[in-house]
Design an enzyme around this catalytic site. Structure first.
Site, mmCIF file in Angstrom:
data_model
loop_
_atom_site.group_PDB
_atom_site.id
_atom_site.type_symbol
_atom_site.label_atom_id
_atom_site.label_comp_id
_atom_site.label_asym_id
_atom_site.label_seq_id
_atom_site.Cartn_x
_atom_site.Cartn_y
_atom_site.Cartn_z
ATOM 1 N N ARG A 192 0.856 -1.185 0.000
ATOM 2 C CA ARG A 192 0.000 0.000 0.000
ATOM 3 C C ARG A 192 0.890 1.233 0.000
ATOM 4 O O ARG A 192 1.510 1.566 1.006
ATOM 5 C CB ARG A 192 -0.896 -0.020 1.242
ATOM 6 C CG ARG A 192 -2.017 1.003 1.208
ATOM 7 C CD ARG A 192 -2.690 1.094 2.563
ATOM 8 N NE ARG A 192 -1.847 1.839 3.502
ATOM 9 C CZ ARG A 192 -1.690 1.531 4.774
ATOM 10 N NH1 ARG A 192 -2.278 0.472 5.294
ATOM 11 N NH2 ARG A 192 -0.922 2.288 5.561
ATOM 12 N N HIS A 236 -3.414 4.610 4.838
ATOM 13 C CA HIS A 236 -4.608 3.762 4.921
ATOM 14 C C HIS A 236 -5.825 4.513 4.392
ATOM 15 O O HIS A 236 -6.582 4.020 3.557
ATOM 16 C CB HIS A 236 -4.829 3.325 6.368
ATOM 17 C CG HIS A 236 -6.083 2.548 6.582
ATOM 18 N ND1 HIS A 236 -6.261 1.273 6.085
ATOM 19 C CD2 HIS A 236 -7.230 2.866 7.228
ATOM 20 C CE1 HIS A 236 -7.473 0.840 6.409
ATOM 21 N NE2 HIS A 236 -8.071 1.792 7.109
ATOM 22 N N TYR A 279 4.259 4.240 11.633
ATOM 23 C CA TYR A 279 4.421 2.790 11.774
ATOM 24 C C TYR A 279 5.211 2.122 10.646
ATOM 25 O O TYR A 279 5.396 0.911 10.669
ATOM 26 C CB TYR A 279 3.046 2.113 11.902
ATOM 27 C CG TYR A 279 2.071 2.422 10.787
ATOM 28 C CD1 TYR A 279 2.122 1.746 9.576
ATOM 29 C CD2 TYR A 279 1.073 3.381 10.953
ATOM 30 C CE1 TYR A 279 1.225 2.025 8.556
ATOM 31 C CE2 TYR A 279 0.173 3.673 9.944
ATOM 32 C CZ TYR A 279 0.246 2.980 8.748
ATOM 33 O OH TYR A 279 -0.644 3.268 7.746
#
Length: 379
Positions: free
Chosen positions: A266, A270, A279
């Protein structure tokens, strides 16, 4: 009663490295390393390339509109085009797609207009497209619930004998849900004509794969359910198309379900409300940029003389026309009727719901009357 293990089908464990037909440099792999899958024809690959380029331009445009405040939220699929385009291209006109919230480019590729795709992200309507017209279920936000829906439709298809296949898109995090386990188990036991395509983009929002599961690959889980599993390079659209097409054919011909894991990444956050720098390292993102699915296929098509400058220009025009149409439809003010909230809830209207509707209708009428009075006094 004893279990007859001798009659059970022999399911082999997927290879530990992802299957690919075109490598990162855009070169066709040796057939001996292709796992028995043939490289699709240049004509098919050119069509897949066109769809990926157009889909990415749409995705980039919608992300920009979201940052401008035109949409409430949007989950980008940038970098995952090979998985989604291969999935849609593998389906027949009467097959059904069961997508997640991140699979808007799959809807686009299957023919859903931009304004209908974006209706829910804009807060305009629950879902803006006709499910039966496009053979696409609503985009599921709760993880893995659509997998059960896909199995239900596939089982009904088998009972009716109409040879319809259901394909559901899942994320890596969704495979940890109980709904996914129930869907895998039921589909395998009843040999439902369904394909589970897991887009392993390696993060369930902020949770990396190694904190989600201890198995070697997600595809390994298939063997425990008694169905074939395939571990595929999710940035190689040629491999994804070959494997998913084979899985769809198997399901259609009575061979039961398959689980396909596409290893991808990705690239964007998100959603627009997420900060991925908290993260994951930017160096990881940069490494995956070097494995871009569109650039990889482009190198191959140029090397075999299929992608010409004229063809490239035509694809760019199509992509820009779509981006312009998407901008235009998002500038139109949405006409929203709050009372639509009560429509299509029950086949037979319920008294309590009717009372709630009347209460809201009275509140709206009083508000509009007060606003009109204020406007008249100020004039």
């Amino acid at each position: 009663m004893s279990l007859n293990v001798e009659s059970a089908p022999v399911i082999t464990q997927p290879a530990p490295t992802p299957l690919r037909l075109i490598d990162d440099a855009g070169l066709a792999v040796d057939p001996s390393e292709a796992g028995g899958f043939a490289l699709p024809s240049p004509e098919i690959l050119l069509g897949l390339y066109r769809r990926m380029v157009v889909a990415r331009r749409f995705d980039v445009q919608v992300t920009a509109l979201t940052r401008q405040g035109r949409l409430a939220t949007y989950p980008s699929a940038l970098g995952q085009e090979a998985c989604e385009i291969a999935a849609v291209a593998s389906l027949g006109a009467l097959d059904w797609l069961f997508p997640t919230y991140r699979d808007s480019i799959a809807l686009l590729t299957r023919g859903v207009p931009p304004e209908d795709i974006l209706a829910s992200f804009r807060g305009e309507w629950h879902s803006g497209y006709d499910y039966y017209q496009h053979k696409i279920a609503p985009q599921a936000t709760p993880l893995a619930t659509q997998a059960l829906h896909a199995v239900g439709l596939a089982t009904a298809s088998k009972l009716k004998g109409d040879h319809t296949v259901a394909l559901t898109l899942l994320g890596d995090g969704a495979t940890s849900e109980g709904d996914a386990h129930e869907a895998f188990n039921f589909a395998a036991v009843w040999q439902a004509p369904v394909v589970f395509l897991v887009q392993n983009n390696q993060f369930a929002i902020s949770v990396p794969l190694d904190k989600q599961m201890a198995c070697r690959t997600i595809a390994d889980k298939a063997i425990g359910y008694g169905m074939p599993g395939y571990f595929v390079d999710g940035n190689d659209v040629a491999a994804m198309y070959a494997v998913v097409s084979a899985a769809v054919d198997t399901a259609r011909n009575g061979g039961g379900p398959s689980l396909v894991e596409g290893l991808t990444y990705r690239m964007e956050a998100h959603t627009n409300s997420d900060d991925p720098t908290r993260y994951r390292d930017s160096s990881d993102v940069d490494a995956w940029r070097g494995r871009d699915p569109i650039e990889r296929l482009e190198k191959y098509l140029v090397s075999v003389g299929v992608l010409t400058d004229a063809e490239r220009a035509d694809i760019t025009r199509e992509a820009e026309d779509l981006a312009a149409a998407t901008r235009e439809c998002m500038t139109r003010t949405a006409v929203i009727d709050p009372l639509e909230l009560f429509e299509h809830v029950y086949a037979t209207p319920r008294t309590a719901l009717a009372e709630q509707r009347d209460f809201l209708a009275n509140e709206i009428a009083e508000h509009e009357a007060a606003a009109a009075k204020t406007t008249g006094e100020s004039a």
